[in-house]
Scaffold this active site. Structure first.
Site, short mmCIF file in Angstrom:
data_model
loop_
_atom_site.label_atom_id
_atom_site.label_comp_id
_atom_site.label_asym_id
_atom_site.label_seq_id
_atom_site.Cartn_x
_atom_site.Cartn_y
_atom_site.Cartn_z
NE ARG A 85 50.17 47.35 50.11
CZ ARG A 85 51.00 46.32 49.95
NH1 ARG A 85 52.27 46.43 50.35
NH2 ARG A 85 50.60 45.22 49.39
CG HIS A 106 53.64 45.88 47.23
ND1 HIS A 106 53.49 47.23 47.43
CD2 HIS A 106 52.59 45.50 46.46
CE1 HIS A 106 52.40 47.64 46.81
NE2 HIS A 106 51.83 46.62 46.20
CG HIS A 161 50.73 42.82 43.37
ND1 HIS A 161 50.37 43.25 42.12
CD2 HIS A 161 50.77 43.93 44.15
CE1 HIS A 161 50.16 44.53 42.15
NE2 HIS A 161 50.41 44.99 43.36
CD GLU A 221 48.76 48.51 42.63
OE1 GLU A 221 49.26 47.50 43.16
OE2 GLU A 221 49.00 49.68 43.02
CG HIS A 269 54.06 48.78 42.79
ND1 HIS A 269 54.05 47.53 42.22
CD2 HIS A 269 52.97 48.82 43.60
CE1 HIS A 269 52.99 46.85 42.65
NE2 HIS A 269 52.33 47.61 43.51
CD GLU A 322 46.99 45.53 49.05
OE1 GLU A 322 46.91 45.30 47.83
OE2 GLU A 322 47.91 46.20 49.56
CG HIS A 378 25.61 49.65 27.58
ND1 HIS A 378 24.94 50.26 28.62
CD2 HIS A 378 26.79 49.22 28.11
CE1 HIS A 378 25.68 50.21 29.71
NE2 HIS A 378 26.82 49.58 29.44
CG HIS A 428 30.52 46.47 28.15
ND1 HIS A 428 30.98 47.72 27.81
CD2 HIS A 428 29.59 46.68 29.13
CE1 HIS A 428 30.36 48.63 28.53
NE2 HIS A 428 29.52 48.03 29.35
CG HIS A 445 24.65 46.55 31.68
ND1 HIS A 445 25.35 45.75 30.79
CD2 HIS A 445 25.48 47.60 31.95
CE1 HIS A 445 26.54 46.28 30.55
NE2 HIS A 445 26.64 47.41 31.23
MN MN Z 1 50.51 46.91 44.54
MN MN Z 2 28.27 48.83 30.87
#
Ligand code: MN
Ligand code: MN
Length: 422
Positions: A129, A132, A134, A138, A177, A200, A314, A316, A360
């Site tokens: 790859r 590059h 961005h 990532e 990277h 991407e 639960h 978040h 959920h």
């Molecule tokens: Mn990347």
């Molecule tokens: Mn969860």
């Protein structure tokens, strides 16, 4: 005071009375056997309705229907609309190049996911790859094979490492990277970005940088000759085949060894770490900035649920949840304000989405282990357990809300149990 809503429809087409009858039967069935729950649930609904409402005489995509029984016949507890919560990499357009391919599930494919976008990528042995960077951070999880990665710090120190199945990496936004597939068969990996609208296809490429600077500037900046500049790529490379690299030690030595080595660790062995949660129902491995300091914007949990087991009820408090389903199958229900709820089935290579702070659960509905990733745009993994909360209330308070007497309340586990055995 009497409940004004008692006789109003409680869920789409189902009265409150019939909901209570069907719901309790269906929930008992689920508790007894997760494996036959789907079929039983359908039977229960059909029996209880005892009318023509669930018949479906028109055309049908039988394969999709079979994978998504709870979409086609939602449990009577489902109600209203909470927006899209499912997409699959197997429906995403695949960009195939010599050396591998890529496809993505972003906000364009799954409009509700504003914080996170995902990419699945394959590189054959030796293929790159292209170098590059961005706008987004990532985070990556290796699904198959192995790869060599490099990332440079602003101070010119360089991190080079090899990663294989179950390993992670994290590259901060703007840090340049590379990824290269290693032998014998390259690699496949999931990339997670902390921007829902990330693409991407829209990254800053080394080839495009040099191709779009006037040659006299390249000469002045890099002391290259006209002959050198004529050799530079005129078009993007993106994914392209190349030779396998030398050993990791040789590559590190070739650039200057420890003198230029990064003090920061950008990789993590998630698959082989000791799980923080281990129970009869399964395991949870959590990686966030507490154990992987560079991962300041993505927190992750790798969850394994044995057949019949479930990820407990639960929520978040800090972020929406973006899931990548790796193996096995299961169902998830999400509950939102105003009585809205949606249940869907998920299979390997699917993406699931839970709106921020929504309640959920995830139940393994298959006969093999279910493994999936929970991802959050956050520095920390955090969750609240419904059981834990109910048992931390003074008992009279819990009774006032739930109508359960003391013996009923005591059946509820008092501590957080992320995975409950089937
Ligand atoms: Mn990347
Ligand atoms: Mn969860």
């Amino acid at each position: 005071m009497c409940d004004q809503n008692e006789d109003k429809p409680f869920s789409d087409g189902v009265s409150r009375r019939s909901f209570l009858g069907v719901g309790s039967a269906a929930l008992a069935t689920v508790a007894i056997s997760g494996l036959t729950a789907n079929a039983q649930l359908h039977e229960d609904i059909a029996k209880a309705e005892n009318d023509h409402s669930l018949s479906d005489p028109g055309p049908e995509n039988k394969l999709l229907f079979g994978l998504n029984p709870h979409t086609n016949t939602p449990p009577p507890t489902d109600h209203g609309d909470i927006g899209p919560i499912w997409f699959s990499f197997d429906l995403a357009r695949k960009r195939v190049e010599e050396g591998g391919w890529t496809h993505q599930v972003t906000q364009r494919e799954l409009g509700t996911s504003k914080d996170i976008a995902g990419v699945n990528m394959r590189l054959t042995a030796g293929s790159f790859r292209e170098l590059h960077w961005h706008t987004a951070d990532e985070w990556a999880f290796i699904e198959y094979g192995s790869a060599r990665i490099t990332v440079m710090n602003p101070d010119g120190t360089m991190f080079i490492d090899d990663v294989s199945e179950g390993d992670l990496w994290f590259f901060p936004a703007g840090f340049p990277h590379s990824i290269q597939g290693l032998g014998p068969d390259g690699c496949q990996f999931l990339l997670v970005f902390d921007e829902g609208g990330f693409s991407e296809d829209g990254t800053f490429l080394l080839s495009e940088f040099v191709a779009h600077v006037p040659p006299e500037i390249l000469k002045k900046n890099s002391h290259l000759s006209s002959a050198d500049i004529a050799k530079l790529p005129k078009e993007h490379l993106y994914i392209f085949p190349s030779k396998l690299p030398r050993s990791l030690a040789a590559d590190r030595a070739a650039i200057g060894g420890s003198r230029v080595a990064s003090a920061q660790q950008y990789t993590f062995r998630m698959g082989s770490m000791k799980p923080q949660v281990q129970s009869d129902g399964g395991e949870v491995r959590i990686v966030d900035s507490t154990n992987f300091p560079v991962s300041t914007s993505i927190a992750a949990a790798l969850v394994k649920i044995k057949p019949g087991g479930m990820r407990e009820l639960h929520w978040h408090p800090n972020a929406s949840e973006w899931q990548f389903w790796i193996t096995g199958k299961g169902r998830m229900t999400i509950v939102m304000p105003e009585g809205r709820a949606r249940t869907m089935d998920f299979n390997a290579n699917d993406v699931g989405f839970v709106p921020a702070v929504a309640g959920h659960y995830i139940e393994n509905t298959g006969d093999t282990d279910l493994i999936f990733l929970e991802m959050f745009k956050s520095s920390h993994f955090v969750d609240f357990s419904l059981n834990n909360w109910i048992r931390r209330m003074p008992p009279e308070m819990a009774t006032a809300h739930l109508n359960l007497d003391e013996s009923g309340l005591k059946k509820i586990p008092s501590e957080k149990q992320p995975i409950i055995a089937g």
